[in-house]
Design an enzyme around this catalytic site. Structure first.
Site, PDB file in Angstrom:
ATOM      1  N   HIS A 123       0.870  -1.182   0.000  1.00  0.00           N
ATOM      2  CA  HIS A 123       0.000   0.000   0.000  1.00  0.00           C
ATOM      3  C   HIS A 123       0.908   1.234   0.000  1.00  0.00           C
ATOM      4  O   HIS A 123       2.020   1.175   0.529  1.00  0.00           O
ATOM      5  CB  HIS A 123      -0.834  -0.059   1.293  1.00  0.00           C
ATOM      6  CG  HIS A 123      -1.918   0.948   1.407  1.00  0.00           C
ATOM      7  ND1 HIS A 123      -1.678   2.255   1.761  1.00  0.00           N
ATOM      8  CD2 HIS A 123      -3.258   0.843   1.235  1.00  0.00           C
ATOM      9  CE1 HIS A 123      -2.833   2.902   1.802  1.00  0.00           C
ATOM     10  NE2 HIS A 123      -3.803   2.071   1.489  1.00  0.00           N
ATOM     11  N   ASP A 200       3.101  -4.491   8.173  1.00  0.00           N
ATOM     12  CA  ASP A 200       1.913  -3.657   7.995  1.00  0.00           C
ATOM     13  C   ASP A 200       0.711  -4.577   8.192  1.00  0.00           C
ATOM     14  O   ASP A 200       0.398  -5.402   7.319  1.00  0.00           O
ATOM     15  CB  ASP A 200       1.949  -3.054   6.587  1.00  0.00           C
ATOM     16  CG  ASP A 200       0.645  -2.346   6.219  1.00  0.00           C
ATOM     17  OD1 ASP A 200      -0.344  -2.498   6.951  1.00  0.00           O
ATOM     18  OD2 ASP A 200       0.632  -1.666   5.177  1.00  0.00           O
ATOM     19  N   GLN A 203      -4.552  -4.902   7.267  1.00  0.00           N
ATOM     20  CA  GLN A 203      -5.618  -5.808   6.807  1.00  0.00           C
ATOM     21  C   GLN A 203      -5.685  -7.110   7.594  1.00  0.00           C
ATOM     22  O   GLN A 203      -6.584  -7.914   7.355  1.00  0.00           O
ATOM     23  CB  GLN A 203      -5.417  -6.125   5.311  1.00  0.00           C
ATOM     24  CG  GLN A 203      -5.534  -4.934   4.388  1.00  0.00           C
ATOM     25  CD  GLN A 203      -6.935  -4.335   4.351  1.00  0.00           C
ATOM     26  OE1 GLN A 203      -7.920  -5.008   4.665  1.00  0.00           O
ATOM     27  NE2 GLN A 203      -7.037  -3.074   4.000  1.00  0.00           N
ATOM     28  N   LYS A 226     -10.189  -0.300  10.913  1.00  0.00           N
ATOM     29  CA  LYS A 226     -10.344  -1.483  10.062  1.00  0.00           C
ATOM     30  C   LYS A 226     -10.706  -2.708  10.886  1.00  0.00           C
ATOM     31  O   LYS A 226     -10.776  -3.814  10.368  1.00  0.00           O
ATOM     32  CB  LYS A 226      -9.060  -1.731   9.268  1.00  0.00           C
ATOM     33  CG  LYS A 226      -8.807  -0.639   8.203  1.00  0.00           C
ATOM     34  CD  LYS A 226      -7.644  -0.998   7.346  1.00  0.00           C
ATOM     35  CE  LYS A 226      -7.116   0.169   6.539  1.00  0.00           C
ATOM     36  NZ  LYS A 226      -7.898   0.421   5.318  1.00  0.00           N
ATOM     37  N   CYS A 364      -4.691   2.283  -3.707  1.00  0.00           N
ATOM     38  CA  CYS A 364      -3.433   2.787  -3.121  1.00  0.00           C
ATOM     39  C   CYS A 364      -2.270   1.835  -3.372  1.00  0.00           C
ATOM     40  O   CYS A 364      -1.375   1.698  -2.526  1.00  0.00           O
ATOM     41  CB  CYS A 364      -3.585   3.058  -1.625  1.00  0.00           C
ATOM     42  SG  CYS A 364      -4.715   4.377  -1.273  1.00  0.00           S
TER      43      CYS A 364
HETATM   44  C1  PLP Z   1      -2.334  -2.771   3.577  1.00  0.00           C
HETATM   45  C2  PLP Z   1      -2.634  -1.388   4.071  1.00  0.00           C
HETATM   46  N1  PLP Z   1      -1.668  -0.675   4.654  1.00  0.00           N
HETATM   47  C3  PLP Z   1      -1.872   0.564   5.133  1.00  0.00           C
HETATM   48  C4  PLP Z   1      -3.104   1.157   5.042  1.00  0.00           C
HETATM   49  C5  PLP Z   1      -3.301   2.522   5.594  1.00  0.00           C
HETATM   50  O1  PLP Z   1      -4.177   2.501   6.672  1.00  0.00           O
HETATM   51  P1  PLP Z   1      -4.699   3.874   7.321  1.00  0.00           P
HETATM   52  O2  PLP Z   1      -5.280   4.658   6.177  1.00  0.00           O
HETATM   53  O3  PLP Z   1      -5.719   3.436   8.306  1.00  0.00           O
HETATM   54  O4  PLP Z   1      -3.534   4.545   7.931  1.00  0.00           O
HETATM   55  C6  PLP Z   1      -4.149   0.464   4.430  1.00  0.00           C
HETATM   56  C7  PLP Z   1      -5.467   1.095   4.248  1.00  0.00           C
HETATM   57  O5  PLP Z   1      -6.246   0.727   3.410  1.00  0.00           O
HETATM   58  C8  PLP Z   1      -3.913  -0.843   3.941  1.00  0.00           C
HETATM   59  O6  PLP Z   1      -4.873  -1.552   3.369  1.00  0.00           O
END
Ligand code: PLP
Length: 406
Positions: A123, A200, A203, A226, A364
Protein backbone atom coordinates in the site's frame (compact mmCIF):
# COMPACT_ATOMS: atom_id res chain seq x y z
CA UNK A 1 -18.80 -16.06 22.54
CA UNK A 2 -21.03 -14.38 19.96
CA UNK A 3 -21.85 -16.69 17.07
CA UNK A 4 -21.47 -15.41 13.52
CA UNK A 5 -25.00 -15.47 12.14
CA UNK A 6 -27.50 -12.94 10.76
CA UNK A 7 -28.25 -11.72 14.31
CA UNK A 8 -24.78 -10.25 14.60
CA UNK A 9 -25.80 -7.64 12.02
CA UNK A 10 -28.13 -6.10 14.60
CA UNK A 11 -25.02 -4.96 16.51
CA UNK A 12 -24.24 -2.55 13.64
CA UNK A 13 -26.69 0.37 13.32
CA UNK A 14 -25.26 1.43 9.94
CA UNK A 15 -26.08 -1.93 8.33
CA UNK A 16 -29.81 -1.48 8.89
CA UNK A 17 -30.20 1.35 6.37
CA UNK A 18 -31.32 1.52 2.78
CA UNK A 19 -29.26 3.17 0.05
CA UNK A 20 -31.09 4.38 -3.05
CA UNK A 21 -34.13 2.38 -1.96
CA UNK A 22 -32.21 -0.87 -1.51
CA UNK A 23 -30.91 -2.63 1.60
CA UNK A 24 -27.26 -1.60 2.06
CA UNK A 25 -24.74 -4.26 1.13
CA UNK A 26 -21.44 -3.09 2.51
CA UNK A 27 -18.54 -4.81 0.74
CA UNK A 28 -15.90 -2.12 1.32
CA UNK A 29 -14.47 -3.49 4.54
CA UNK A 30 -10.84 -3.36 3.43
CA UNK A 31 -11.25 0.43 3.33
CA UNK A 32 -12.97 0.64 6.70
CA UNK A 33 -15.33 -1.50 8.76
CA UNK A 34 -18.69 -0.59 10.29
CA UNK A 35 -18.92 0.08 14.04
CA UNK A 36 -20.97 -1.98 16.50
CA UNK A 37 -23.02 -0.46 19.32
CA UNK A 38 -20.49 -2.15 21.64
CA UNK A 39 -17.93 0.42 20.40
CA UNK A 40 -20.20 3.44 19.94
CA UNK A 41 -21.68 3.10 23.44
CA UNK A 42 -18.42 3.22 25.45
CA UNK A 43 -17.18 6.17 23.38
CA UNK A 44 -20.34 8.15 24.08
CA UNK A 45 -20.18 7.15 27.75
CA UNK A 46 -16.57 8.30 27.94
CA UNK A 47 -17.50 11.76 26.63
CA UNK A 48 -20.57 11.96 28.86
CA UNK A 49 -18.89 10.89 32.10
CA UNK A 50 -15.09 10.77 32.02
CA UNK A 51 -13.89 13.34 29.52
CA UNK A 52 -10.67 15.12 30.61
CA UNK A 53 -7.09 15.37 29.46
CA UNK A 54 -4.69 12.56 30.35
CA UNK A 55 -1.72 12.64 32.77
CA UNK A 56 -2.04 16.36 33.52
CA UNK A 57 -4.61 16.61 36.28
CA UNK A 58 -4.88 15.48 39.85
CA UNK A 59 -8.63 15.58 39.55
CA UNK A 60 -10.98 12.62 39.29
CA UNK A 61 -11.93 13.00 35.62
CA UNK A 62 -8.31 13.26 34.52
CA UNK A 63 -7.50 10.15 36.52
CA UNK A 64 -10.37 8.29 34.86
CA UNK A 65 -9.32 9.42 31.38
CA UNK A 66 -5.71 8.39 32.06
CA UNK A 67 -6.79 5.02 33.41
CA UNK A 68 -9.00 4.40 30.35
CA UNK A 69 -6.23 5.39 27.95
CA UNK A 70 -3.63 3.20 29.64
CA UNK A 71 -6.10 0.30 29.93
CA UNK A 72 -6.50 0.47 26.14
CA UNK A 73 -2.71 0.26 25.75
CA UNK A 74 -2.64 -2.80 28.02
CA UNK A 75 -5.51 -4.40 26.09
CA UNK A 76 -3.78 -3.81 22.74
CA UNK A 77 -0.56 -5.35 24.09
CA UNK A 78 -2.56 -8.41 25.09
CA UNK A 79 -4.36 -8.50 21.70
CA UNK A 80 -1.03 -8.56 19.84
CA UNK A 81 0.74 -10.69 22.46
CA UNK A 82 3.33 -7.92 22.93
CA UNK A 83 5.64 -8.61 25.88
CA UNK A 84 4.86 -5.28 27.57
CA UNK A 85 2.30 -2.49 27.30
CA UNK A 86 5.16 -0.02 26.87
CA UNK A 87 5.73 -1.67 23.47
CA UNK A 88 2.47 -0.10 22.25
CA UNK A 89 2.64 3.42 20.81
CA UNK A 90 -0.72 5.02 20.00
CA UNK A 91 -0.89 6.57 16.54
CA UNK A 92 -3.58 7.91 14.21
CA UNK A 93 -3.44 4.65 12.29
CA UNK A 94 -1.24 2.38 10.20
CA UNK A 95 0.03 5.23 8.04
CA UNK A 96 1.25 7.24 11.00
CA UNK A 97 2.78 4.15 12.61
CA UNK A 98 4.86 3.42 9.51
CA UNK A 99 5.86 7.09 9.17
CA UNK A 100 6.89 7.09 12.83
CA UNK A 101 9.09 4.00 12.39
CA UNK A 102 10.57 5.28 9.12
CA UNK A 103 11.37 8.71 10.60
CA UNK A 104 12.40 7.94 14.16
CA UNK A 105 14.09 4.57 13.64
CA UNK A 106 15.09 5.10 10.03
CA UNK A 107 16.86 8.42 10.32
CA UNK A 108 18.85 7.26 13.33
CA UNK A 109 19.86 3.95 11.79
CA UNK A 110 20.09 4.15 8.00
CA UNK A 111 22.77 5.62 5.83
CA UNK A 112 23.78 5.78 2.21
CA UNK A 113 23.93 2.36 0.58
CA UNK A 114 21.78 0.58 3.19
CA UNK A 115 18.90 -1.38 1.73
CA UNK A 116 15.21 -1.04 2.56
CA UNK A 117 13.43 -4.21 1.38
CA UNK A 118 9.72 -3.93 0.53
CA UNK A 119 7.41 -5.93 -1.73
CA UNK A 120 5.76 -4.88 -4.98
CA UNK A 121 2.31 -5.20 -3.39
CA UNK A 122 2.72 -2.55 -0.69
CA UNK A 123 0.00 0.00 0.00
CA UNK A 124 1.29 3.53 -0.61
CA UNK A 125 1.39 3.87 3.20
CA UNK A 126 4.16 1.29 3.33
CA UNK A 127 5.98 2.66 0.31
CA UNK A 128 6.01 6.46 0.29
CA UNK A 129 7.40 6.85 3.88
CA UNK A 130 10.34 4.62 2.84
CA UNK A 131 10.82 6.58 -0.39
CA UNK A 132 11.04 9.77 1.68
CA UNK A 133 13.51 8.11 4.04
CA UNK A 134 15.60 6.84 1.13
CA UNK A 135 15.72 10.37 -0.31
CA UNK A 136 16.83 11.78 3.05
CA UNK A 137 19.46 9.12 3.83
CA UNK A 138 20.68 7.84 0.45
CA UNK A 139 19.41 4.34 1.28
CA UNK A 140 18.32 2.08 -1.58
CA UNK A 141 14.81 0.68 -2.07
CA UNK A 142 14.55 -2.93 -3.19
CA UNK A 143 11.42 -4.97 -3.88
CA UNK A 144 10.41 -8.61 -3.55
CA UNK A 145 8.57 -9.18 -6.84
CA UNK A 146 4.93 -10.20 -7.21
CA UNK A 147 4.36 -13.06 -9.64
CA UNK A 148 1.49 -12.52 -12.12
CA UNK A 149 -2.26 -12.12 -11.55
CA UNK A 150 -2.18 -14.67 -8.71
CA UNK A 151 -0.43 -11.98 -6.72
CA UNK A 152 1.91 -14.03 -4.56
CA UNK A 153 5.46 -13.06 -3.71
CA UNK A 154 8.10 -14.57 -5.96
CA UNK A 155 10.59 -15.90 -3.41
CA UNK A 156 12.83 -17.71 -5.92
CA UNK A 157 15.72 -15.30 -5.53
CA UNK A 158 15.04 -14.29 -1.96
CA UNK A 159 18.49 -14.94 -0.43
CA UNK A 160 20.12 -12.52 -2.90
CA UNK A 161 17.45 -9.89 -2.23
CA UNK A 162 18.35 -9.89 1.48
CA UNK A 163 21.97 -8.85 0.85
CA UNK A 164 22.73 -5.55 2.60
CA UNK A 165 19.17 -5.22 3.95
CA UNK A 166 18.76 -3.08 7.10
CA UNK A 167 14.99 -3.15 7.25
CA UNK A 168 12.31 -5.38 5.78
CA UNK A 169 8.86 -3.74 5.73
CA UNK A 170 5.99 -5.71 4.24
CA UNK A 171 2.28 -6.09 4.32
CA UNK A 172 0.78 -9.08 6.11
CA UNK A 173 -2.34 -9.18 3.93
CA UNK A 174 -2.56 -7.30 0.64
CA UNK A 175 -5.53 -4.92 0.48
CA UNK A 176 -5.52 -5.13 -3.32
CA UNK A 177 -5.09 -8.89 -3.80
CA UNK A 178 -6.04 -10.60 -0.55
CA UNK A 179 -2.66 -12.36 -0.53
CA UNK A 180 -1.54 -13.54 2.92
CA UNK A 181 2.23 -13.17 3.01
CA UNK A 182 4.56 -15.55 4.91
CA UNK A 183 5.58 -12.80 7.33
CA UNK A 184 7.03 -15.16 9.93
CA UNK A 185 9.43 -16.80 7.44
CA UNK A 186 10.44 -13.50 5.90
CA UNK A 187 11.03 -11.87 9.31
CA UNK A 188 13.21 -14.82 10.26
CA UNK A 189 15.20 -14.44 7.01
CA UNK A 190 15.61 -10.74 7.76
CA UNK A 191 16.79 -11.50 11.30
CA UNK A 192 19.41 -13.87 9.88
CA UNK A 193 21.05 -10.91 8.11
CA UNK A 194 20.65 -8.65 11.16
CA UNK A 195 17.82 -6.58 9.65
CA UNK A 196 14.97 -4.94 11.53
CA UNK A 197 11.42 -5.90 10.47
CA UNK A 198 8.11 -4.08 10.16
CA UNK A 199 4.77 -5.72 9.42
CA UNK A 200 1.91 -3.66 8.00
CA UNK A 201 -1.03 -5.35 9.70
CA UNK A 202 -3.72 -2.93 8.46
CA UNK A 203 -5.62 -5.81 6.81
CA UNK A 204 -4.77 -8.59 9.24
CA UNK A 205 -5.39 -7.02 12.66
CA UNK A 206 -8.95 -7.87 13.66
CA UNK A 207 -9.25 -10.32 10.77
CA UNK A 208 -6.98 -13.17 11.87
CA UNK A 209 -5.24 -13.84 15.21
CA UNK A 210 -1.98 -11.88 15.54
CA UNK A 211 1.01 -12.58 17.74
CA UNK A 212 4.00 -10.27 17.35
CA UNK A 213 6.26 -12.66 19.24
CA UNK A 214 5.32 -15.62 17.04
CA UNK A 215 5.77 -13.52 13.89
CA UNK A 216 9.10 -12.30 15.23
CA UNK A 217 8.73 -8.71 13.95
CA UNK A 218 10.25 -5.59 15.53
CA UNK A 219 7.47 -3.23 14.43
CA UNK A 220 3.84 -3.87 13.57
CA UNK A 221 1.38 -1.16 12.56
CA UNK A 222 -2.41 -1.32 12.43
CA UNK A 223 -5.53 0.88 12.39
CA UNK A 224 -8.52 0.81 14.74
CA UNK A 225 -11.05 1.70 12.04
CA UNK A 226 -10.34 -1.48 10.06
CA UNK A 227 -11.28 -3.68 13.03
CA UNK A 228 -14.63 -2.21 14.13
CA UNK A 229 -12.95 0.61 16.07
CA UNK A 230 -13.10 4.37 15.45
CA UNK A 231 -11.11 6.34 12.90
CA UNK A 232 -8.09 8.36 14.05
CA UNK A 233 -6.59 5.72 16.34
CA UNK A 234 -4.13 2.92 15.67
CA UNK A 235 -0.99 1.51 17.15
CA UNK A 236 2.60 0.88 16.35
CA UNK A 237 4.00 -2.09 18.21
CA UNK A 238 7.68 -1.32 18.63
CA UNK A 239 10.08 -3.70 20.28
CA UNK A 240 11.34 -2.17 23.56
CA UNK A 241 15.07 -2.10 22.78
CA UNK A 242 14.47 -0.36 19.48
CA UNK A 243 12.25 2.28 21.11
CA UNK A 244 15.02 3.14 23.58
CA UNK A 245 17.38 4.11 20.75
CA UNK A 246 14.80 6.08 18.79
CA UNK A 247 14.72 9.88 18.84
CA UNK A 248 11.30 11.60 19.05
CA UNK A 249 9.01 11.66 16.04
CA UNK A 250 7.18 14.88 16.91
CA UNK A 251 7.77 17.48 19.63
CA UNK A 252 5.20 18.88 22.06
CA UNK A 253 3.46 18.20 25.34
CA UNK A 254 3.52 14.74 26.98
CA UNK A 255 6.67 13.58 25.12
CA UNK A 256 9.10 15.52 27.35
CA UNK A 257 10.41 15.11 30.89
CA UNK A 258 12.22 18.48 31.21
CA UNK A 259 12.11 21.55 28.98
CA UNK A 260 14.55 24.48 28.94
CA UNK A 261 14.47 27.41 26.52
CA UNK A 262 17.23 25.92 24.39
CA UNK A 263 16.92 22.16 24.87
CA UNK A 264 14.65 19.47 26.26
CA UNK A 265 14.91 16.06 27.78
CA UNK A 266 12.51 13.52 26.43
CA UNK A 267 10.04 11.28 28.19
CA UNK A 268 10.54 7.52 28.29
CA UNK A 269 9.03 5.38 25.51
CA UNK A 270 6.27 4.97 24.52
CA UNK A 271 5.25 8.48 25.72
CA UNK A 272 8.25 9.96 23.88
CA UNK A 273 6.40 9.15 20.65
CA UNK A 274 2.99 10.48 21.66
CA UNK A 275 3.27 14.25 21.48
CA UNK A 276 0.19 16.32 22.37
CA UNK A 277 -3.25 15.39 23.61
CA UNK A 278 -3.94 11.88 22.36
CA UNK A 279 -7.14 10.43 20.94
CA UNK A 280 -8.47 9.25 24.29
CA UNK A 281 -12.02 8.52 23.14
CA UNK A 282 -10.48 6.67 20.20
CA UNK A 283 -8.47 4.51 22.58
CA UNK A 284 -11.66 3.77 24.55
CA UNK A 285 -13.38 2.74 21.31
CA UNK A 286 -10.41 0.65 20.23
CA UNK A 287 -10.41 -1.17 23.57
CA UNK A 288 -14.12 -1.90 23.18
CA UNK A 289 -13.57 -3.12 19.60
CA UNK A 290 -10.90 -5.59 20.73
CA UNK A 291 -13.22 -6.94 23.43
CA UNK A 292 -16.02 -7.22 20.90
CA UNK A 293 -13.89 -9.08 18.32
CA UNK A 294 -12.40 -11.44 20.90
CA UNK A 295 -15.98 -12.15 22.02
CA UNK A 296 -16.63 -13.51 18.51
CA UNK A 297 -13.22 -15.13 17.98
CA UNK A 298 -10.66 -14.14 15.38
CA UNK A 299 -10.34 -17.64 13.94
CA UNK A 300 -14.07 -17.64 13.19
CA UNK A 301 -13.92 -14.09 11.80
CA UNK A 302 -11.08 -14.97 9.42
CA UNK A 303 -12.76 -18.19 8.31
CA UNK A 304 -16.09 -16.46 7.61
CA UNK A 305 -14.50 -13.71 5.48
CA UNK A 306 -12.43 -16.27 3.58
CA UNK A 307 -15.47 -18.47 2.89
CA UNK A 308 -17.50 -15.52 1.62
CA UNK A 309 -14.67 -14.39 -0.65
CA UNK A 310 -14.33 -17.94 -1.92
CA UNK A 311 -18.08 -18.16 -2.57
CA UNK A 312 -18.07 -14.75 -4.28
CA UNK A 313 -15.28 -15.94 -6.59
CA UNK A 314 -17.23 -19.09 -7.44
CA UNK A 315 -20.29 -17.04 -8.35
CA UNK A 316 -18.33 -14.33 -10.18
CA UNK A 317 -16.68 -17.04 -12.29
CA UNK A 318 -20.11 -17.35 -14.00
CA UNK A 319 -19.28 -14.14 -15.91
CA UNK A 320 -17.50 -14.79 -19.21
CA UNK A 321 -13.98 -13.43 -19.43
CA UNK A 322 -13.73 -12.26 -15.81
CA UNK A 323 -10.14 -11.75 -14.69
CA UNK A 324 -9.34 -12.26 -11.00
CA UNK A 325 -6.34 -10.82 -9.18
CA UNK A 326 -5.01 -12.54 -6.11
CA UNK A 327 -4.37 -16.15 -5.04
CA UNK A 328 -7.01 -18.65 -6.21
CA UNK A 329 -7.22 -20.70 -3.02
CA UNK A 330 -5.44 -19.32 0.03
CA UNK A 331 -6.46 -15.69 0.52
CA UNK A 332 -8.17 -13.26 2.85
CA UNK A 333 -11.71 -11.88 2.50
CA UNK A 334 -10.91 -9.81 -0.59
CA UNK A 335 -11.92 -10.40 -4.22
CA UNK A 336 -10.45 -8.17 -6.94
CA UNK A 337 -11.56 -8.52 -10.52
CA UNK A 338 -12.01 -6.92 -13.90
CA UNK A 339 -14.95 -7.67 -16.21
CA UNK A 340 -14.40 -7.31 -19.95
CA UNK A 341 -16.27 -4.38 -21.53
CA UNK A 342 -17.37 -3.12 -18.10
CA UNK A 343 -15.37 -0.21 -16.76
CA UNK A 344 -14.69 -0.70 -13.04
CA UNK A 345 -15.91 2.83 -12.25
CA UNK A 346 -19.22 2.25 -14.08
CA UNK A 347 -19.62 -1.02 -12.20
CA UNK A 348 -19.17 0.61 -8.79
CA UNK A 349 -21.38 3.61 -9.62
CA UNK A 350 -24.20 1.42 -10.89
CA UNK A 351 -23.77 -1.01 -7.97
CA UNK A 352 -24.17 1.92 -5.59
CA UNK A 353 -27.48 2.77 -7.26
CA UNK A 354 -28.56 -0.72 -6.16
CA UNK A 355 -27.29 -0.23 -2.60
CA UNK A 356 -24.04 -2.17 -3.03
CA UNK A 357 -20.84 -0.52 -1.77
CA UNK A 358 -17.67 -1.80 -3.42
CA UNK A 359 -14.37 -0.12 -4.18
CA UNK A 360 -12.76 0.49 -7.56
CA UNK A 361 -9.42 1.93 -8.54
CA UNK A 362 -5.81 1.18 -7.77
CA UNK A 363 -6.52 0.71 -4.04
CA UNK A 364 -3.43 2.79 -3.12
CA UNK A 365 -1.17 0.29 -4.89
CA UNK A 366 -0.43 2.15 -8.12
CA UNK A 367 2.95 0.50 -8.86
CA UNK A 368 1.38 -2.96 -8.45
CA UNK A 369 -1.44 -2.08 -10.85
CA UNK A 370 1.08 -0.75 -13.36
CA UNK A 371 2.96 -4.02 -13.15
CA UNK A 372 -0.27 -5.99 -13.64
CA UNK A 373 -0.99 -3.77 -16.65
CA UNK A 374 -4.39 -2.54 -15.48
CA UNK A 375 -5.47 0.92 -14.33
CA UNK A 376 -8.12 -0.31 -11.90
CA UNK A 377 -9.88 -3.31 -10.43
CA UNK A 378 -13.22 -3.72 -8.70
CA UNK A 379 -12.82 -4.98 -5.16
CA UNK A 380 -15.35 -6.59 -2.85
CA UNK A 381 -14.01 -7.04 0.67
CA UNK A 382 -15.87 -8.95 3.36
CA UNK A 383 -16.17 -9.06 7.13
CA UNK A 384 -17.99 -11.29 9.59
CA UNK A 385 -21.29 -9.39 9.32
CA UNK A 386 -21.60 -10.07 5.58
CA UNK A 387 -23.68 -12.99 4.36
CA UNK A 388 -24.02 -15.40 1.43
CA UNK A 389 -27.40 -13.81 0.64
CA UNK A 390 -25.62 -10.52 0.16
CA UNK A 391 -23.18 -12.17 -2.22
CA UNK A 392 -26.11 -13.62 -4.19
CA UNK A 393 -27.74 -10.19 -4.40
CA UNK A 394 -24.38 -8.69 -5.47
CA UNK A 395 -24.23 -11.21 -8.32
CA UNK A 396 -27.78 -10.31 -9.41
CA UNK A 397 -26.80 -6.64 -9.42
CA UNK A 398 -23.74 -7.35 -11.57
CA UNK A 399 -25.83 -9.45 -13.95
CA UNK A 400 -28.13 -6.44 -14.47
CA UNK A 401 -25.18 -4.08 -14.97
CA UNK A 402 -23.45 -6.38 -17.44
CA UNK A 403 -26.69 -6.70 -19.46
CA UNK A 404 -27.02 -2.94 -19.60
CA UNK A 405 -23.43 -2.20 -20.51
CA UNK A 406 -22.57 -4.96 -22.98
C1 PLP B 1 -2.33 -2.77 3.58
C2 PLP B 1 -2.63 -1.39 4.07
N1 PLP B 1 -1.67 -0.67 4.65
C3 PLP B 1 -1.87 0.56 5.13
C4 PLP B 1 -3.10 1.16 5.04
C5 PLP B 1 -3.30 2.52 5.59
O1 PLP B 1 -4.18 2.50 6.67
P1 PLP B 1 -4.70 3.87 7.32
O2 PLP B 1 -5.28 4.66 6.18
O3 PLP B 1 -5.72 3.44 8.31
O4 PLP B 1 -3.53 4.54 7.93
C6 PLP B 1 -4.15 0.46 4.43
C7 PLP B 1 -5.47 1.09 4.25
O5 PLP B 1 -6.25 0.73 3.41
C8 PLP B 1 -3.91 -0.84 3.94
O6 PLP B 1 -4.87 -1.55 3.37
Amino acid sequence: MNAINDDIRKDFPALAQEINGHRLIYFDNAATTQKPQAVLGPMQKYYEHDNANVYRGIHELSNRATAAYEAARERMAQFLNAPDRADIIFTRGTTEGINLAASAWGEANLQKGDVILLTEMEHHSNLVPWQLLAQRTGAELRFIPVAGDEGVLDLANIEALFEGVKILALTHISNALGTINPVKDLCSKAKAVGAVTLVDAAQSAGHIPLDVQAIGCDFLACSGHKLCGPTGIGVLYAQANLQKGMPPYQGGGEMISQVEFQVSEFNVPPHRFEAGTPNIAGAVGLHAALDYLDGIGLEAIGQHSFELAHYAKERLAEFDGIRFFGPPTEHAGVVSFVLPEVHALDLATMADQQGVAIRVGHHCTQPLHKKLGIPATARASFYFYNTRNEVDRFIEVIQKIVKLLR
